[in-house]
Design a protein around this motif. Structure first.
Motif, mmCIF file in Angstrom:
data_model
loop_
_atom_site.group_PDB
_atom_site.id
_atom_site.type_symbol
_atom_site.label_atom_id
_atom_site.label_comp_id
_atom_site.label_asym_id
_atom_site.label_seq_id
_atom_site.Cartn_x
_atom_site.Cartn_y
_atom_site.Cartn_z
ATOM 1 N N GLN A 224 -11.818 -3.519 16.580
ATOM 2 C CA GLN A 224 -10.770 -3.538 15.547
ATOM 3 C C GLN A 224 -10.773 -2.251 14.735
ATOM 4 O OE1 GLN A 224 -11.673 -7.216 13.456
ATOM 5 N NE2 GLN A 224 -10.503 -8.432 14.926
ATOM 6 N N MET A 225 -10.806 -1.124 15.432
ATOM 7 C CA MET A 225 -10.868 0.191 14.798
ATOM 8 C C MET A 225 -9.630 1.035 15.103
ATOM 9 S SD MET A 225 -13.637 0.546 12.983
ATOM 10 C CE MET A 225 -14.855 -0.722 12.613
ATOM 11 N N THR A 226 -8.495 0.379 15.341
ATOM 12 C CA THR A 226 -7.281 1.143 15.683
ATOM 13 C C THR A 226 -6.160 0.951 14.663
ATOM 14 O OG1 THR A 226 -6.588 -0.668 17.142
ATOM 15 C CG2 THR A 226 -7.779 1.172 18.162
ATOM 16 N N PHE A 227 -6.468 0.357 13.522
ATOM 17 C CA PHE A 227 -5.525 0.250 12.403
ATOM 18 C C PHE A 227 -4.237 -0.491 12.785
ATOM 19 C CE2 PHE A 227 -7.861 4.297 12.094
ATOM 20 C CZ PHE A 227 -8.679 3.974 11.026
ATOM 21 N N PHE A 240 -5.652 11.070 11.114
ATOM 22 C CA PHE A 240 -5.374 12.309 10.381
ATOM 23 C C PHE A 240 -5.229 12.020 8.886
ATOM 24 C CE2 PHE A 240 -2.487 15.603 8.727
ATOM 25 C CZ PHE A 240 -3.165 16.741 9.120
ATOM 26 N N CYS A 241 -4.546 10.933 8.569
ATOM 27 C CA CYS A 241 -4.385 10.510 7.180
ATOM 28 C C CYS A 241 -5.737 10.096 6.597
ATOM 29 C CB CYS A 241 -3.383 9.362 7.133
ATOM 30 S SG CYS A 241 -3.078 8.682 5.502
ATOM 31 N N MET A 281 -2.433 3.425 4.053
ATOM 32 C CA MET A 281 -3.791 3.604 4.567
ATOM 33 C C MET A 281 -4.827 3.298 3.489
ATOM 34 S SD MET A 281 -5.992 4.199 6.865
ATOM 35 C CE MET A 281 -5.187 4.872 8.308
ATOM 36 N N ILE A 282 -4.575 3.723 2.257
ATOM 37 C CA ILE A 282 -5.503 3.431 1.157
ATOM 38 C C ILE A 282 -5.579 1.924 0.918
ATOM 39 C CG2 ILE A 282 -5.834 3.668 -1.342
ATOM 40 C CD1 ILE A 282 -4.623 6.540 -1.002
ATOM 41 N N LYS A 283 -4.448 1.256 0.992
ATOM 42 C CA LYS A 283 -4.421 -0.202 0.838
ATOM 43 C C LYS A 283 -5.246 -0.871 1.933
ATOM 44 C CE LYS A 283 -1.204 -4.095 0.448
ATOM 45 N NZ LYS A 283 0.239 -4.500 0.484
ATOM 46 N N PHE A 284 -5.097 -0.392 3.165
ATOM 47 C CA PHE A 284 -5.850 -0.936 4.304
ATOM 48 C C PHE A 284 -7.344 -0.729 4.101
ATOM 49 C CE2 PHE A 284 -7.827 -0.590 8.461
ATOM 50 C CZ PHE A 284 -7.289 -1.665 9.151
ATOM 51 N N LEU A 285 -7.726 0.453 3.641
ATOM 52 C CA LEU A 285 -9.139 0.778 3.457
ATOM 53 C C LEU A 285 -9.754 0.113 2.236
ATOM 54 C CD1 LEU A 285 -8.989 4.610 4.275
ATOM 55 C CD2 LEU A 285 -9.991 2.819 5.726
#
Length: 292
Positions: A224-227, A240-241, A281-285
């Motif tokens: 599960q490392m493909t976002f 990249f982001c 991306m920040i929300k996901f992380l």
């Protein structure tokens, strides 16, 4: 300060300076001067948080972290969402309590431990799986073969020109040149890949052939490392982001600046779509995950 000003005047007065090699800086203010400046120039009040506490926070975390990233939330903006200036000063249409700035800073930094944890979890998976597939797919028995492998990656640039900007391809080229110079810093090829930065590993992944990319992507998907994307080009854009976010939080810089500005030096703002990409991306992380 006096010595600095004398030296600066001597340099400016020498007549040999190219303007492109010269930048003038604001003289640093003491904490007390910062408090006075905030009150006089930015209408900052000290009601919810008194001046003594505010001074402690400025000393502890710095003006550039507490105030600078968030002034656009209180200053008057033009139609392009840029902070307006009148006679060289920003315009504030209401009083702002120092605690409003500090709360924004505090809420931003609360997310950093979770973001860092998730980035490190992705980084070890991405680097180890990518290195594994590269090493078993290429005959690297000596440094010459490693150098040939790195040189072969540059052959992909012509195919990438339609997808990425010239600036990004130039950066990737610089990454590969830098890696070639570092070959003899490490005891073996395994250490070479293990010590590689996330940004450099992304460059290598981006330049691999599609078959190898897909094998790596398939293995990353197991963990599960493909976002939540299904295509390799979309995955590359996500990473990249992530690299920019990683560098920001690891250096204790402000994500608000990263989200808002494409180029902080020139104050060039990001496009709405670009800003949304970083916010997502920040929300996901920022979601806590169980790391096994």
């Amino acid at each position: 300060r006096q010595i600095f000003l004398i030296v600066r005047k001597q340099i400016k007065g020498s007549g040999n300076m190219d303007n492109s090699d010269y930048q003038q800086y604001k003289i640093a203010k003491t904490i007390s001067e910062q408090i006075e400046y905030l009150n006089k120039n930015k209408r900052v009040q000290f009601n919810c948080m008194n001046k003594d506490t505010a001074k402690d926070k400025l000393l502890e975390y710095n003006y550039i972290n507490i105030i600078t990233p968030f002034k656009h939330k209180f200053a008057k903006l033009n139609e392009n969402k840029e902070v307006e200036k009148v006679n060289g000063n920003h315009v504030y249409e209401r009083d702002v309590d120092f605690n409003e700035y500090y709360s924004l800073f505090r809420d931003e930094r609360k997310r950093y431990p979770t973001i860092i944890s998730n980035i490190l979890d992705f980084e070890i998976h991405f680097k180890t799986i990518t290195a594994y597939h590269i090493l078993i797919s290429n005959d690297m028995r000596d440094s010459n073969q490693l150098q040939l492998f790195l040189d072969s990656l540059k052959l992909q640039f012509s195919f990438l020109e339609s997808r990425y900007t010239k600036t990004r391809i130039s950066h990737m080229n610089n990454h590969i040149d830098s890696l070639k110079k570092d070959i003899f810093k490490y005891a073996n090829v395994y250490c070479f890949f293990d010590r590689m930065s996330l940004g450099n590993m992304l460059t290598i992944f981006t330049c691999l052939n599609h078959h190898l990319q897909n094998k790596i992507f398939k293995d990353l998907k197991k963990y599960q490392m493909t976002f939540n994307v299904d295509q390799v080009p979309d995955f590359i854009n996500k990473v990249f982001c992530l690299v920019s976010i990683r560098n920001c939080v690891m250096h204790c810089n402000s994500l608000e600046i990263l989200i808002r500005f494409y180029n902080p030096k020139t104050h060039e703002l990001r496009t709405i779509s670009d800003r949304k990409k970083y916010l997502n991306m920040i929300k996901f992380l920022s979601i806590e995950k169980a790391h096994e």
